[in-house]
Design an enzyme around this catalytic site. Structure first.
Site, PDB file in Angstrom:
ATOM      1  N   LYS A  11       0.820  -1.221   0.000  1.00  0.00           N
ATOM      2  CA  LYS A  11       0.000   0.000   0.000  1.00  0.00           C
ATOM      3  C   LYS A  11       0.856   1.275   0.000  1.00  0.00           C
ATOM      4  O   LYS A  11       2.065   1.228   0.262  1.00  0.00           O
ATOM      5  CB  LYS A  11      -0.927  -0.034   1.227  1.00  0.00           C
ATOM      6  CG  LYS A  11      -1.966  -1.169   1.186  1.00  0.00           C
ATOM      7  CD  LYS A  11      -2.919  -1.063   2.372  1.00  0.00           C
ATOM      8  CE  LYS A  11      -3.982  -2.147   2.339  1.00  0.00           C
ATOM      9  NZ  LYS A  11      -4.940  -2.021   3.481  1.00  0.00           N
ATOM     10  N   TYR A  51     -12.545  -2.337  -3.559  1.00  0.00           N
ATOM     11  CA  TYR A  51     -13.013  -2.355  -2.174  1.00  0.00           C
ATOM     12  C   TYR A  51     -14.542  -2.253  -2.079  1.00  0.00           C
ATOM     13  O   TYR A  51     -15.066  -1.843  -1.051  1.00  0.00           O
ATOM     14  CB  TYR A  51     -12.354  -1.225  -1.386  1.00  0.00           C
ATOM     15  CG  TYR A  51     -10.942  -1.561  -0.915  1.00  0.00           C
ATOM     16  CD1 TYR A  51     -10.715  -2.601  -0.024  1.00  0.00           C
ATOM     17  CD2 TYR A  51      -9.855  -0.825  -1.341  1.00  0.00           C
ATOM     18  CE1 TYR A  51      -9.439  -2.909   0.416  1.00  0.00           C
ATOM     19  CE2 TYR A  51      -8.558  -1.127  -0.905  1.00  0.00           C
ATOM     20  CZ  TYR A  51      -8.368  -2.168  -0.022  1.00  0.00           C
ATOM     21  OH  TYR A  51      -7.104  -2.472   0.420  1.00  0.00           O
ATOM     22  N   ASN A 114      -1.932   0.515   6.730  1.00  0.00           N
ATOM     23  CA  ASN A 114      -1.409  -0.736   7.298  1.00  0.00           C
ATOM     24  C   ASN A 114      -0.596  -1.565   6.292  1.00  0.00           C
ATOM     25  O   ASN A 114      -0.515  -2.784   6.418  1.00  0.00           O
ATOM     26  CB  ASN A 114      -2.534  -1.545   7.951  1.00  0.00           C
ATOM     27  CG  ASN A 114      -3.607  -1.964   6.969  1.00  0.00           C
ATOM     28  OD1 ASN A 114      -3.544  -1.641   5.789  1.00  0.00           O
ATOM     29  ND2 ASN A 114      -4.598  -2.697   7.455  1.00  0.00           N
ATOM     30  N   HIS A 117      -2.273  -5.334   1.666  1.00  0.00           N
ATOM     31  CA  HIS A 117      -3.559  -6.031   1.515  1.00  0.00           C
ATOM     32  C   HIS A 117      -3.252  -7.473   1.163  1.00  0.00           C
ATOM     33  O   HIS A 117      -2.293  -7.741   0.442  1.00  0.00           O
ATOM     34  CB  HIS A 117      -4.396  -5.424   0.377  1.00  0.00           C
ATOM     35  CG  HIS A 117      -5.486  -6.355  -0.101  1.00  0.00           C
ATOM     36  ND1 HIS A 117      -6.708  -6.414   0.515  1.00  0.00           N
ATOM     37  CD2 HIS A 117      -5.498  -7.294  -1.080  1.00  0.00           C
ATOM     38  CE1 HIS A 117      -7.436  -7.353  -0.095  1.00  0.00           C
ATOM     39  NE2 HIS A 117      -6.717  -7.908  -1.064  1.00  0.00           N
ATOM     40  N   GLU A 128      -9.458 -11.202  -7.345  1.00  0.00           N
ATOM     41  CA  GLU A 128      -8.566 -10.045  -7.191  1.00  0.00           C
ATOM     42  C   GLU A 128      -7.387 -10.120  -8.160  1.00  0.00           C
ATOM     43  O   GLU A 128      -6.961  -9.104  -8.709  1.00  0.00           O
ATOM     44  CB  GLU A 128      -8.095  -9.954  -5.735  1.00  0.00           C
ATOM     45  CG  GLU A 128      -9.256  -9.609  -4.801  1.00  0.00           C
ATOM     46  CD  GLU A 128      -8.888  -9.616  -3.323  1.00  0.00           C
ATOM     47  OE1 GLU A 128      -7.717  -9.897  -2.982  1.00  0.00           O
ATOM     48  OE2 GLU A 128      -9.783  -9.336  -2.506  1.00  0.00           O
TER      49      GLU A 128
HETATM   50  P1  ATP Z   1      -7.010  -6.013   3.637  1.00  0.00           P
HETATM   51  O1  ATP Z   1      -8.368  -6.305   3.067  1.00  0.00           O
HETATM   52  O2  ATP Z   1      -6.476  -4.657   3.249  1.00  0.00           O
HETATM   53  O3  ATP Z   1      -6.044  -7.111   3.408  1.00  0.00           O
HETATM   54  P2  ATP Z   1      -7.981  -6.795   6.217  1.00  0.00           P
HETATM   55  O4  ATP Z   1      -8.619  -7.947   5.507  1.00  0.00           O
HETATM   56  O5  ATP Z   1      -7.071  -7.070   7.373  1.00  0.00           O
HETATM   57  O6  ATP Z   1      -7.133  -5.916   5.209  1.00  0.00           O
HETATM   58  P3  ATP Z   1     -10.536  -5.460   6.122  1.00  0.00           P
HETATM   59  O7  ATP Z   1     -11.477  -5.595   7.254  1.00  0.00           O
HETATM   60  O8  ATP Z   1     -10.781  -6.230   4.853  1.00  0.00           O
HETATM   61  O9  ATP Z   1      -9.062  -5.769   6.682  1.00  0.00           O
HETATM   62  O10 ATP Z   1     -10.427  -3.922   5.780  1.00  0.00           O
HETATM   63  C1  ATP Z   1      -9.874  -3.489   4.555  1.00  0.00           C
HETATM   64  C2  ATP Z   1      -8.959  -2.304   4.806  1.00  0.00           C
HETATM   65  O11 ATP Z   1      -9.742  -1.211   5.224  1.00  0.00           O
HETATM   66  C3  ATP Z   1      -7.939  -2.512   5.930  1.00  0.00           C
HETATM   67  O12 ATP Z   1      -6.752  -3.132   5.514  1.00  0.00           O
HETATM   68  C4  ATP Z   1      -7.663  -1.079   6.329  1.00  0.00           C
HETATM   69  O13 ATP Z   1      -6.709  -0.465   5.453  1.00  0.00           O
HETATM   70  C5  ATP Z   1      -9.009  -0.418   6.140  1.00  0.00           C
HETATM   71  N1  ATP Z   1      -9.733  -0.363   7.407  1.00  0.00           N
HETATM   72  C6  ATP Z   1     -10.329  -1.385   8.044  1.00  0.00           C
HETATM   73  N2  ATP Z   1     -10.896  -0.991   9.203  1.00  0.00           N
HETATM   74  C7  ATP Z   1     -10.635   0.352   9.285  1.00  0.00           C
HETATM   75  C8  ATP Z   1     -10.939   1.362  10.239  1.00  0.00           C
HETATM   76  N3  ATP Z   1     -11.643   1.093  11.345  1.00  0.00           N
HETATM   77  N4  ATP Z   1     -10.491   2.616   9.984  1.00  0.00           N
HETATM   78  C9  ATP Z   1      -9.799   2.927   8.859  1.00  0.00           C
HETATM   79  N5  ATP Z   1      -9.469   2.004   7.919  1.00  0.00           N
HETATM   80  C10 ATP Z   1      -9.881   0.750   8.132  1.00  0.00           C
HETATM   81 MG    MG Z   2      -9.807  -7.701   3.725  1.00  0.00          MG
END
Ligand code: ATP
Ligand code: MG
Length: 140
Positions: A11, A51, A114, A117, A128
């Site tokens: 990212k 997303y 973070n 992804h 994806e």
């Molecule tokens: P990813 O899908 O990016 O691999 P993940 O599966 O761990 O991460 P998801 O729950 O799918 O997490 O959320 C997708 C992305 O949305 C997260 O990686 C993060 O960047 C963002 N995100 C999730 N929760 C929050 C939040 N509470 N505040 C801000 N951004 C968030």
């Molecule tokens: Mg995810």
């Protein structure tokens, strides 16, 4: 165990800090092979589509703006149980909750910024991968 493929994004918070190599090193040391990789500037439409499952979430707008703020590196990773393996190497979504040695514990700035992804199922991995790569780009 079966060899499978998963999809990864390095990212903008990580590409901005010149951590493409450091993140990839953790993936490779963890047993995953990068079988496709490219640095791209995502468009708003691409990020919103990618997303789409999160579009009702309060952080959706912020997430899309973040993902288009700088280039990202999209990758296809191959290895045994690659979806779960990659998620283990990534660590928890919130870096404060991530295990020591994971990408997010080591490099992530916040729950939003973070660093990586990773696909959450074999089915989503296939969707994806095809969202960003054509078959001819998957050379193994
Ligand atoms: P990813 O899908 O990016 O691999 P993940 O599966 O761990 O991460 P998801 O729950 O799918 O997490 O959320 C997708 C992305 O949305 C997260 O990686 C993060 O960047 C963002 N995100 C999730 N929760 C929050 C939040 N509470 N505040 C801000 N951004 C968030
Ligand atoms: Mg995810």
């Amino acid at each position: 165990m079966t060899v499978t493929r998963t999809f990864s994004i390095i990212k903008p918070d990580a590409t901005r800090r010149n951590l493409t190599g450091a993140v990839t090193q953790i993936l490779e040391d963890g047993g995953l092979r990068v079988v496709a990789s490219k640095r791209i500037q995502m468009t708003k439409e691409q990020a919103e589509g990618f997303y789409g499952v999160h579009k009702e979430r309060p952080f959706f707008g912020e997430l899309v703006e973040f993902m288009i703020s700088e280039p990202v590196v999209v990758q296809v990773l191959e290895g045994e149980n690659s979806v779960q393996r990659n998620r283990d190497l990534m660590g928890a979504t919130n870096p404060d909750d991530a295990d020591e040695g994971t990408i997010r514990k080591t490099h992530a700035l916040s729950i939003g910024e973070n660093s990586v992804h990773g696909s959450d199922s074999d089915e989503n991995a296939a969707i994806e991968i095809s969202y960003f790569f054509s078959d001819t780009e998957l050379v193994g």
